[in-house]
Design a protein around this motif. Structure first.
Motif, PDB file in Angstrom:
ATOM      1  N   VAL A  40       0.866  -1.173   0.000  1.00  0.00           N
ATOM      2  CA  VAL A  40       0.000   0.000   0.000  1.00  0.00           C
ATOM      3  C   VAL A  40       0.909   1.231   0.000  1.00  0.00           C
ATOM      4  O   VAL A  40       1.709   1.416   0.910  1.00  0.00           O
ATOM      5  N   ILE A  41       0.776   2.059  -1.033  1.00  0.00           N
ATOM      6  CA  ILE A  41       1.588   3.264  -1.186  1.00  0.00           C
ATOM      7  C   ILE A  41       0.693   4.469  -0.952  1.00  0.00           C
ATOM      8  O   ILE A  41      -0.371   4.590  -1.572  1.00  0.00           O
ATOM      9  N   LEU A  71      -3.232  -3.049 -10.444  1.00  0.00           N
ATOM     10  CA  LEU A  71      -3.163  -1.858  -9.594  1.00  0.00           C
ATOM     11  C   LEU A  71      -4.550  -1.292  -9.311  1.00  0.00           C
ATOM     12  O   LEU A  71      -5.437  -1.311 -10.163  1.00  0.00           O
ATOM     13  N   ALA A  72      -4.701  -0.735  -8.101  1.00  0.00           N
ATOM     14  CA  ALA A  72      -5.927  -0.019  -7.737  1.00  0.00           C
ATOM     15  C   ALA A  72      -5.557   1.298  -7.071  1.00  0.00           C
ATOM     16  O   ALA A  72      -4.546   1.385  -6.367  1.00  0.00           O
ATOM     17  N   ILE A  73      -6.378   2.313  -7.298  1.00  0.00           N
ATOM     18  CA  ILE A  73      -6.215   3.617  -6.656  1.00  0.00           C
ATOM     19  C   ILE A  73      -7.432   3.837  -5.765  1.00  0.00           C
ATOM     20  O   ILE A  73      -8.575   3.635  -6.191  1.00  0.00           O
ATOM     21  N   VAL A 112      -6.359   0.194 -14.682  1.00  0.00           N
ATOM     22  CA  VAL A 112      -6.283   0.442 -13.248  1.00  0.00           C
ATOM     23  C   VAL A 112      -7.696   0.509 -12.669  1.00  0.00           C
ATOM     24  O   VAL A 112      -8.583   1.111 -13.279  1.00  0.00           O
ATOM     25  N   SER A 113      -7.898  -0.106 -11.521  1.00  0.00           N
ATOM     26  CA  SER A 113      -9.175   0.031 -10.823  1.00  0.00           C
ATOM     27  C   SER A 113      -9.140   1.312  -9.994  1.00  0.00           C
ATOM     28  O   SER A 113      -8.175   1.564  -9.275  1.00  0.00           O
ATOM     29  N   VAL A 114     -10.179   2.131 -10.107  1.00  0.00           N
ATOM     30  CA  VAL A 114     -10.270   3.383  -9.359  1.00  0.00           C
ATOM     31  C   VAL A 114     -11.492   3.326  -8.463  1.00  0.00           C
ATOM     32  O   VAL A 114     -12.603   3.052  -8.928  1.00  0.00           O
ATOM     33  N   ILE A 136      -2.011  -1.221  -4.026  1.00  0.00           N
ATOM     34  CA  ILE A 136      -3.013  -0.166  -3.868  1.00  0.00           C
ATOM     35  C   ILE A 136      -2.296   1.152  -3.605  1.00  0.00           C
ATOM     36  O   ILE A 136      -1.392   1.227  -2.764  1.00  0.00           O
ATOM     37  N   VAL A 137      -2.687   2.185  -4.346  1.00  0.00           N
ATOM     38  CA  VAL A 137      -2.161   3.533  -4.138  1.00  0.00           C
ATOM     39  C   VAL A 137      -3.235   4.366  -3.461  1.00  0.00           C
ATOM     40  O   VAL A 137      -4.355   4.480  -3.976  1.00  0.00           O
TER      41      VAL A 137
END
Length: 338
Positions: A40-41, A71-73, A112-114, A136-137
């Motif tokens: 997790v960033i 990736l997910a945001i 990317v999943s948002v 996850i960002v």
């Protein structure tokens, strides 16, 4: 507003104490903070805004997309009209997920999943159930202590360093400067491209990073093209036209300076960050010859101008960071440690 902030100066000790105690309780484990078994960033800042979170986050997204991570945001979705967890899909808009997440969704659609959720723990856990991301960002979650990210990127703007600021309500800091110790790296954003090595060293000394904290310097540059959603045109396309620049961002100064350097004449309508445009304001804007705005503002305005896309344009920006190989390596090494 400046006068009001000065009047509120006596309240600084109260705000300072409350935020300092909150952080101390988390540090001591008296308030619970949850960590996760995936990378997790967190990208965030100490100040109230205008530090360049969106371009920095997009840079990290682009890096991880290139490395083919799933990736997910996750963002809070500031300014949206919905509540709880929302996963962006083809029906998403700035109203349902917020302007910045909607910008991420449009730019990285299909890769990317948002998602948005004011409860970051719930958001992360729901994303894990629905999408099983590898990374996850977290966008703008430096103060969200209920989640313990594995890697923190702390931003501070050139000319407005957190080391020279004080807490709200007179200053712009959301928490005391000591909060910077949670960062794994610090990025000084919005730097002039001509920034010298000696000035970088001077700024680094002002920030007083801990031994484990790397300091990077980044700059934004503006495109030579404007876009209206489907087409692009050279910026010089605007010369000779009656331009209305519409901004709803924290600090538009660099944009104003850039347009003036390109001999673009314009009137400037400045709104607060994440401004929600009213029907009457839209009616006024529709009477203009040409509207130029930022990419983030375009996310909120585009649905009101679908019938006349030749009226509304946005000017995108690009993000550049010095020692990019070292920055990229820090991010990838953190992810590889899982």
């Amino acid at each position: 507003m400046k006068l009001l902030r000065k009047i509120l100066f006596p309240f600084i000790p109260i705000y300072y104490l409350v935020t300092w105690l909150r952080n101390k309780f988390y540090d001591l484990g008296w308030f619970s903070s949850k960590s996760y078994d995936i990378p997790v960033i967190c990208v965030g800042n100490l100040s109230t805004g205008g530090t360049g979170k969106t371009p920095t986050t997009e840079y990290i997204i682009g890096l991880l997309k290139e490395k083919q991570y799933q990736l997910a945001i996750l963002s809070r979705g500031y300014g949206r009209k919905t509540k709880g967890f929302v996963l962006a899909d083809e029906h998403a808009s700035a109203e349902t997920i917020g302007d910045e997440p909607f910008q991420f969704y449009n730019k990285f659609k299909g890769h990317v999943s948002v998602a948005v959720d004011e409860n970051r723990q719930h958001g992360i856990e729901t994303l894990q159930l629905m999408k099983s991301p590898e990374v996850i960002v977290l966008d703008d979650a430096f103060q969200h202590r209920k989640v313990k990210a594995g890697f923190y990127v702390l931003l501070t703007a050139y000319g407005d360093l957190y080391s020279n600021d004080i807490v709200l309500p007179t200053g712009n800091l959301r928490e005391p400067r000591a909060g910077a110790k949670r960062a794994d790296c610090i990025v000084v954003t919005k730097c002039p491209t001509s920034l010298s090595s000696s000035e970088k060293e001077h700024i680094t000394q002002q920030l007083r990073p801990l031994p484990h904290q790397s300091v990077y310097f980044s700059a934004i540059s503006y495109s030579e093209y404007i876009y209206n959603g489907s087409d692009r045109f050279p910026l010089q396309h605007l010369i000779g036209k009656t331009i209305t620049l519409v901004t709803g961002i924290a600090n538009p100064k660099s944009l104003l300076d850039y347009l003036r350097s390109k001999s673009i004449d314009f009137e400037h309508l400045k709104f607060k960050d994440h401004h929600v445009f009213s029907t009457s304001e839209i009616d006024v804007l529709r009477q203009k010859e040409v509207i130029l705005t930022t990419e983030k503002d375009y996310m909120r305005l585009q649905d009101s101008f679908d019938a006349n896309t030749s009226l509304l344009y946005y000017l995108p920006i690009t993000f550049q960071i010095d020692k990019s190989d070292a920055f990229d390596t820090e991010i990838i090494s953190f992810i590889s440690s899982f």
